[in-house]
Design a protein around this motif. Structure first.
Motif, short mmCIF file in Angstrom:
data_model
loop_
_atom_site.label_atom_id
_atom_site.label_comp_id
_atom_site.label_asym_id
_atom_site.label_seq_id
_atom_site.Cartn_x
_atom_site.Cartn_y
_atom_site.Cartn_z
N VAL B 33 25.65 -23.45 32.22
CA VAL B 33 24.85 -22.38 31.65
C VAL B 33 23.37 -22.77 31.58
CG1 VAL B 33 24.56 -20.96 29.61
CG2 VAL B 33 26.84 -21.54 30.39
N MET B 36 21.67 -22.26 34.74
CA MET B 36 21.41 -20.83 34.95
C MET B 36 20.11 -20.43 34.31
SD MET B 36 25.03 -19.14 34.09
CE MET B 36 26.29 -18.94 35.29
N TYR B 67 8.62 -14.11 28.91
CA TYR B 67 9.89 -14.31 29.61
C TYR B 67 10.18 -15.78 29.79
CZ TYR B 67 11.30 -9.58 30.62
OH TYR B 67 11.73 -8.33 30.51
N ILE B 71 11.83 -15.76 25.95
CA ILE B 71 13.18 -15.24 26.16
C ILE B 71 14.11 -16.32 26.68
CG2 ILE B 71 14.53 -13.63 27.53
CD1 ILE B 71 12.41 -11.57 27.04
N LEU B 74 15.01 -18.41 23.88
CA LEU B 74 15.93 -17.65 23.01
C LEU B 74 17.34 -17.70 23.55
CD1 LEU B 74 15.88 -15.78 20.52
CD2 LEU B 74 15.73 -13.87 22.10
N MET B 75 17.42 -17.54 24.86
CA MET B 75 18.75 -17.56 25.47
C MET B 75 19.39 -18.93 25.30
SD MET B 75 19.50 -14.64 26.59
CE MET B 75 18.66 -13.11 26.83
N GLY B 78 20.62 -19.09 22.02
CA GLY B 78 21.84 -18.29 21.90
C GLY B 78 23.04 -19.04 22.41
N ILE B 79 22.88 -19.68 23.55
CA ILE B 79 24.00 -20.40 24.13
C ILE B 79 24.42 -21.55 23.23
CG2 ILE B 79 24.62 -21.94 26.03
CD1 ILE B 79 22.70 -20.08 27.71
N MET B 81 23.95 -21.72 20.02
CA MET B 81 24.52 -21.23 18.76
C MET B 81 25.96 -20.77 18.94
SD MET B 81 21.96 -20.89 16.27
CE MET B 81 22.39 -19.49 15.32
#
Lengths: 624, 173, 100
Positions: B33, B36, B67, B71, B74-75, B78-79, B81
């Motif tokens: 991930v 990615m 971006y 972002i 952030l992603m 998110g991953i 978390m």
């Protein structure tokens, strides 16, 4: 001119109808109730019918008609009504009398049957239909009751519907008579078309056709007459539609008596008698009727010789006697036909009820398994003997006089048919002798104690026996009461009737004597014929293979056609339906799989849908 | 497309588009991930380069900030978390993949056809205000687009509060 | 030149779409959606330079789109975290509430 009772003649069919409704409403609850209601209903009808008949006999009140408007179609108006003529008054008495006696008799015969209430309701409906038919004042009303009679016969023949044979017989009776009914329906439609003012009532028909006035073209008249006769052939079991009648013996025996003596089969003869003016207007139709009748008389009588089932023998004798009646009508003797119908009703009811009494006692219908019953069932034996003698045409029993009337007419009109009638009479007396001697004389074959039937069954037998003896005296060569009363004309030509009487008596006696020789004395071996010409016996036993011919010629192709249509229905029509249904099911299955709640699947479908939509909308420019 | 001069702009365009497309393809194909997200950052930066080529320097700057910076981070948060290991799980069924591929390719085909078929009319006038891009955008933002600008600020505030409310642990849990 | 940019944007959009439809991890799906948004942004800016009425309007739109995308990403991640807390997974296949 007193018409008091004729005015309330419409009550006559209503009594059994009310009885039918009551029994229908009571269901299976009242076991004894059925007997009471049915018998009381038919008794009331009988009493009223006798009063009507006496009224018609006492003074010259020949005619009473009443009715109400049923349908009003522009210039055409259809009535439902009833009319009482001398002929219908006589028929009323015959029908109600036999019906009443059958009701009484059935109380004993059907005792213990759990559906006896249903049985009585059917009989009541049957009686109602037949009385309605007799009283009908126009062709359409008659046709309605005619069909009702057919339905009732279906119900009654198939009364023991758990027996496959009874089911098959009921179906056969219904379908075969239906062929005739179709003819009658076409005849009625033709009448409606060609009659002035589309009138269908018997009075107008009589006026139009009387004296060959030419209002209706000769060809059409013949066509109508033949088609009406087709209907009568179906109902009265004439060749070639006779096949249902012997099979209908699968029903309860009192029903056989009712159907074969007074109601259903008489309906055909009554129909021809009622529309006699149409027939008289067409010589060709008359000849057809006469020849079909004569042929049936001889044809059925020969079959009767080789049968072993007591009821079937009687059934074929009925077919044969109905042939006599048709022959008489065809030869122009309304009196002869109706007279024979009248006497035949009594002695044939007697014979059937007697046969029922025998079957009730020995529990078999095969006459070869019977024997020596004469000493044990005295009343049955005596009354049955009287009936047999009446049927064989031995003086002074009633059958002799009526057969004599027919044969006299035949001698005057058509010698060929006279000879046919004489031969048929010989065979009739022979098979009746065979039946009687095999059943009542000789040694007992069945085991078990056999005893006389109960009073409810023997009393009707005795009453009918009295009629079988006495009913013939209303019309003799010296006493022309019935003929004058019925037709209003002067006495028929009776010259030469002496010769006829001698010949027919001699032939009848000869038949009985031959039967006695074969089946009692044994002078002539029983297998004298069957050993020399087995094919002949086989031919007769198989009823000239008529059923087999029908099966091969009509039933099989129809069945093939039916199975073809069925296959089309099953594989093509149903296949299409199955495909449509299956597609919907598959679509639904697919829909269920798509409906998995996952956004990505929905999104995928949306994208694909969008692509398809764009291609569909934009792609037109490539094709057009 | 190929008959034009090999100007510097064109070379840059080719480079950036290569970065963008390869980054996107890698993003789809990587299993880890974090890889990615990194390749996605490459895509975002490539797009920022495109913006520069298109004389939208301010936007390029914003693109990199929001971006490639915000972002992407952030992603990654998110991953982390969601503690989803750091590997992409087994993918969807083959049928689903094929159908999605067909759908995507068909859609691309349609777009391709539409773009190739369209005759883009000639430019009426060149883009003005390209010299001082940020200045011009600022002017526009506070004159013609002041209402949407304020609305966006409200929206951002709402999203900010909403995100906190959604993500915070419930007190009585 | 315009069509070249459009083509790149189209490719980017379709890759993003494919990823959004296929990926199982909800965060990656969100990423793919960002990709698609970026493709659109690229289109807007390209038209802003090469379009018929070339102006800064396209860039303004892109600006707003980026702002909203940022908000969307923030809220999306927040929702995902909440969902993860409730269901214990970020696998999109397990989010089939719509079936019920």
């Amino acid at each position: 001119m007193n018409t008091m009772f004729s005015e309330i003649a419409w009550l006559i069919p209503l009594f059994p109808f009310v009885a039918f409704l009551l029994l229908l409403a009571s269901g299976r609850s009242g076991q004894g109730l059925g007997v009471t209601i049915g018998t009381v209903g038919s008794l009331a009808s009988l009493v009223l019918s006798i009063l009507v008949l006496m009224e018609h006999m006492s003074d010259g009140s020949k005619y009473y008609q009443d009715g109400f408007k049923w349908i009003d179609l522009g210039s055409f108006q259809l009535n439902i009504g009833y009319e009482v003529t001398n002929l219908s008054a006589l028929m009323l008495v015959v029908v109600t009398a036999v019906s009443f006696l059958v009701n009484v008799y059935s109380a004993g015969y059907m005792k213990g049957d759990e559906r006896i209430s249903t049985f009585y309701s059917y009989i009541a409906l049957f009686t109602f239909s037949m009385l309605g038919l007799v009283l009908a004042d126009n062709m359409l009303t008659l046709y309605i009751f005619w069909e009702l009679v057919g339905v009732c016969s279906f119900l009654l023949v198939g009364f023991w519907f758990t027996k496959p044979a009874a089911r098959a017989a009921a179906k056969k009776a219904f379908i075969v008579t239906r062929i005739g009914d179709a003819g009658l329906l076409i005849a009625i439609l033709l009448l409606f078309w060609y009659m002035p003012d589309h009138a269908l009532d018997f009075v107008r028909i009589e006026n139009v056709f009387e004296g060959q006035s030419g209002t209706v073209a000769a060809g059409v008249t013949t066509l109508i007459a033949i088609l009406i006769f087709v209907g009568a052939v179906g109902k009265s079991g004439q060749f070639p539609l006779h096949v249902w009648l012997p099979d209908a013996m699968e029903g309860p025996t009192p029903i056989s008596a009712l159907i074969h003596a007074a109601t259903m089969v008489a309906a055909g003869v009554y129909l021809v008698a009622r529309t006699f003016d149409i027939f008289q207007a067409s010589p060709a139709a008359m000849e057809t009727v006469a020849y079909v009748g004569g042929f049936t008389a001889l044809f059925a009588a020969t079959i009767g010789i080789a049968q072993n089932d007591i009821k079937r023998i009687l059934a074929y004798s009925t077919v044969s006697q109905l042939g006599y009646m048709m022959m008489a009508l065809g030869l122009g003797s309304l009196t002869g036909g109706i007279f024979h119908l009248f006497t035949h009703a009594f002695f044939k009811a007697l014979l059937f009820l007697g046969a029922g009494s025998i079957i009730h006692a020995v529990h078999t219908q095969n006459i070869n398994e019977m024997g020596g019953l004469g000493s044990k069932m005295r009343i049955t034996a005596w009354t049955f003997g009287i009936g047999a003698l009446a049927l064989s045409g031995i003086p002074p029993f009633s059958g002799f006089w009526s057969k004599d009337a027919i044969l006299t007419t035949a001698l005057h009109e058509n010698p060929v048919l006279f000879v046919v009638g004489i031969i048929a009479a010989f065979f009739t007396s022979f098979y009746m002798a065979r039946l009687f001697f095999l059943v009542f004389t000789g040694r007992p074959k069945g085991e078990g104690r056999i005893h006389e039937s109960s009073l409810t069954m023997t009393i009707p037998l005795i009453i009918l026996a009295v009629f079988a003896i006495g009913a013939g005296f209303v019309e003799t060569p010296w006493n022309n009461t019935l003929g004058e009363w019925l037709t209003g004309a002067a006495g028929a030509d009776h010259s030469g009737s002496g010769l006829v009487m001698v010949v027919s008596t001699a032939v009848g006696a000869l038949g009985i004597y031959l039967g006695w020789l074969v089946f009692v004395k044994g002078t002539i071996a029983r297998d004298a014929v069957s050993s020399r010409a087995p094919w002949l016996v086989g031919l007769l036993e198989r009823k000239y293979y008529i059923d087999e011919i029908y099966a091969a010629v009509i039933v099989k192709p129809l069945r093939g056609l039916g199975s073809l249509l069925n296959a089309i229905d099953q594989y093509i029509i149903d296949g299409i339906i199955a495909i449509i249904g299956g597609t919907a099911v598959l679509l639904g299955r697919g829909g269920i799989r798509l409906q998995n709640g996952q956004v990505q699947t929905y999104g995928l479908i949306t994208v694909l849908g969008l692509v398809i939509l764009i291609i569909a909308v934009v792609g037109r420019r490539f094709w057009s | 497309m190929f008959n034009m001069d090999w100007t510097g702009e064109y070379v840059a365009f080719i480079v950036f588009s290569a970065v963008i497309i390869s980054g996107a393809v890698f993003m789809i194909n990587f299993t880890k991930v974090v890889h990615m997200v990194v390749s996605l950052a490459a895509v975002f930066i490539g797009i920022a380069g495109m913006f520069v080529l298109l004389q939208a320097e301010f936007l390029a700057f914003v693109q990199v900030l929001i971006y490639a910076g915000a972002i992407s981070i952030l992603m990654i948060f998110g991953i982390m978390m969601t503690k989803h290991g750091d590997r992409e799980a087994e993918s969807k069924s083959r049928l689903h993949k094929i159908a999605a591929g067909i759908g995507a390719i068909a859609l691309f085909g349609i777009l391709f056809y539409a773009i190739r078929q369209t005759e883009f009319p000639a430019q009426e006038q060149p883009l003005h205000g390209a010299e001082d891009n940020a200045m011009e955008i600022g002017k526009l933002l506070f004159t013609g687009y002041v209402v949407p600008f304020e609305l966006v600020s409200v929206l951002l505030t709402v999203a900010f509060i909403g995100a906190i409310v959604l993500a915070k642990k419930e007190a009585n849990e | 030149m315009l069509s070249s940019y459009l083509m790149v944007a189209a490719i980017l959009f379709c890759i993003g779409l494919y990823g959004a439809l296929v990926k199982k991890n909800a965060v990656i799906v969100l990423l793919c959606i960002e990709l698609m948004l970026n493709a659109v942004n690229l289109n807007l800016v390209a038209f802003s330079k090469y379009g018929v009425g070339a102006s800064l309007t396209g860039q303004m739109f892109t600006l707003f789109t980026i702002a909203i995308a940022a908000a969307e990403a923030a809220v999306g991640i927040a929702i995902l975290i909440a969902l993860f807390r409730a269901r214990g997974t970020v696998n999109v296949d397990d989010y089939d509430e719509m079936r019920r």
